[in-house]
Design a protein around this motif. Structure first.
Motif, short mmCIF file in Angstrom:
data_model
loop_
_atom_site.label_atom_id
_atom_site.label_comp_id
_atom_site.label_asym_id
_atom_site.label_seq_id
_atom_site.Cartn_x
_atom_site.Cartn_y
_atom_site.Cartn_z
N LYS A 30 0.83 -1.20 0.00
CA LYS A 30 0.00 0.00 0.00
C LYS A 30 0.87 1.26 0.00
O LYS A 30 0.51 2.27 -0.58
N LYS A 31 2.03 1.18 0.63
CA LYS A 31 2.93 2.34 0.68
C LYS A 31 3.44 2.70 -0.71
O LYS A 31 3.68 3.86 -1.01
N THR A 32 3.64 1.69 -1.56
CA THR A 32 4.08 1.96 -2.92
C THR A 32 3.02 2.74 -3.68
O THR A 32 3.32 3.61 -4.49
N LEU A 33 1.76 2.45 -3.41
CA LEU A 33 0.66 3.10 -4.11
C LEU A 33 0.38 4.52 -3.60
O LEU A 33 -0.30 5.30 -4.25
N LYS A 34 0.92 4.86 -2.44
CA LYS A 34 0.67 6.16 -1.82
C LYS A 34 0.99 7.31 -2.76
O LYS A 34 2.05 7.36 -3.37
N GLY A 35 0.04 8.23 -2.88
CA GLY A 35 0.29 9.44 -3.66
C GLY A 35 -0.72 9.67 -4.76
O GLY A 35 -1.83 9.12 -4.75
N THR A 36 -0.31 10.47 -5.73
CA THR A 36 -1.16 10.83 -6.86
C THR A 36 -0.59 10.19 -8.12
O THR A 36 0.61 10.29 -8.38
N TRP A 37 -1.45 9.55 -8.88
CA TRP A 37 -1.08 8.82 -10.10
C TRP A 37 -1.92 9.34 -11.26
O TRP A 37 -3.03 9.84 -11.07
N LYS A 38 -1.42 9.15 -12.47
CA LYS A 38 -2.14 9.56 -13.68
C LYS A 38 -2.16 8.38 -14.65
O LYS A 38 -1.16 7.69 -14.83
N VAL A 39 -3.32 8.14 -15.28
CA VAL A 39 -3.42 7.11 -16.31
C VAL A 39 -2.79 7.69 -17.58
O VAL A 39 -3.28 8.66 -18.14
N LEU A 157 -4.75 -0.53 -18.16
CA LEU A 157 -4.46 0.85 -17.80
C LEU A 157 -3.03 0.95 -17.26
O LEU A 157 -2.65 0.17 -16.38
N THR A 158 -2.26 1.89 -17.78
CA THR A 158 -0.91 2.14 -17.29
C THR A 158 -0.93 3.46 -16.51
O THR A 158 -1.38 4.48 -17.04
N TYR A 159 -0.48 3.41 -15.28
CA TYR A 159 -0.43 4.57 -14.40
C TYR A 159 1.01 5.00 -14.19
O TYR A 159 1.91 4.17 -14.10
N THR A 160 1.21 6.31 -14.07
CA THR A 160 2.52 6.87 -13.73
C THR A 160 2.33 7.74 -12.49
O THR A 160 1.39 8.54 -12.43
N LYS A 161 3.22 7.57 -11.51
CA LYS A 161 3.12 8.36 -10.29
C LYS A 161 3.48 9.81 -10.58
O LYS A 161 4.53 10.08 -11.18
N VAL A 162 2.61 10.71 -10.16
CA VAL A 162 2.82 12.14 -10.33
C VAL A 162 3.58 12.70 -9.13
O VAL A 162 4.50 13.50 -9.28
N SER A 163 3.17 12.28 -7.92
CA SER A 163 3.85 12.74 -6.71
C SER A 163 3.46 11.86 -5.52
O SER A 163 2.51 11.09 -5.59
N GLU A 164 4.22 12.00 -4.45
CA GLU A 164 3.90 11.30 -3.20
C GLU A 164 2.79 12.03 -2.44
O GLU A 164 2.22 11.49 -1.52
N ASP A 165 2.50 13.25 -2.84
CA ASP A 165 1.49 14.06 -2.16
C ASP A 165 0.09 13.59 -2.54
O ASP A 165 -0.12 13.01 -3.61
N PHE A 166 -0.83 13.88 -1.66
CA PHE A 166 -2.24 13.54 -1.94
C PHE A 166 -3.15 14.47 -1.17
O PHE A 166 -2.79 15.00 -0.13
N SER A 167 -4.31 14.69 -1.73
CA SER A 167 -5.37 15.43 -1.04
C SER A 167 -6.69 15.04 -1.65
O SER A 167 -6.79 14.81 -2.85
N LEU A 168 -7.67 14.90 -0.80
CA LEU A 168 -9.01 14.57 -1.26
C LEU A 168 -9.79 15.86 -1.39
O LEU A 168 -10.71 16.05 -2.00
#
Length: 168
Positions: A30-39, A157-168
């Protein structure tokens, strides 16, 4: 000669413990998935033909291109935002997500639509699953099995991590 044999064994052992393991063999973190991703890419896998897919009962698969996904690992909350366009409506929706192990050596990403209090929106408590083909520090590939006019195919779907930051 013993030293040569010993060093050969150590090198062989270290090579066998390398990090080239696919996520069908190692539980995703789950820690690897943490952050903001883009398809960044959407492709179809199956027999040649016309492919049309409505993903997650939300929108046509093309609308998910450049969508932004936010994953918060400590409580499984998140959201995704479809950017909109000429054929797509801009949408942002909250999700509650987790990993699922079906027992066949693969791992799946699963989620449900939720409200701002993380309560399921669907009265029947239904959700969605997709198979994780790979999950690395900055890229992820997920496969969604679907059908169109009786033909089975996968949407990848291929995702690329945008940043470790996140906000809802």
């Amino acid at each position: 000669m013993k030293k040569l044999l010993f060093f050969s064994f150590v090198i062989l052992f270290m090579a066998s413990c390398g990090s080239t393991q696919s996520n069908t063999e190692a539980k995703p973190s789950k820690k690897t998935l943490k952050g903001t991703w883009k398809v960044t890419n959407i492709r179809f896998v199956g027999e040649k033909g016309l492919y049309k897919a409505n993903l997650f009962d939300m929108a046509d698969s093309a609308c998910f291109k450049e969508s932004e996904w936010v994953f918060i690992p400590n409580n499984g909350s998140g959201k995704y935002t479809l950017p909109g366009g000429s054929q797509c409506e801009a949408v942002s929706t909250r999700i509650h997500w987790s990993f699922y192990e079906p027992g066949d050596g693969t791992y799946q990403f699963q989620f449900k639509y939720v409200d701002e209090k993380n309560k399921p929106i669907d009265a029947a408590n239904r959700g969605y699953r997709s198979t994780i083909d790979s999950l690395e520090e900055n890229t992820m590939t997920m496969r969604i099995e679907t059908t169109y006019e009786g033909n089975e195919f996968d949407v990848v779907l291929t995702y690329t991590k945008v940043s470790e930051d996140f906000s809802l």
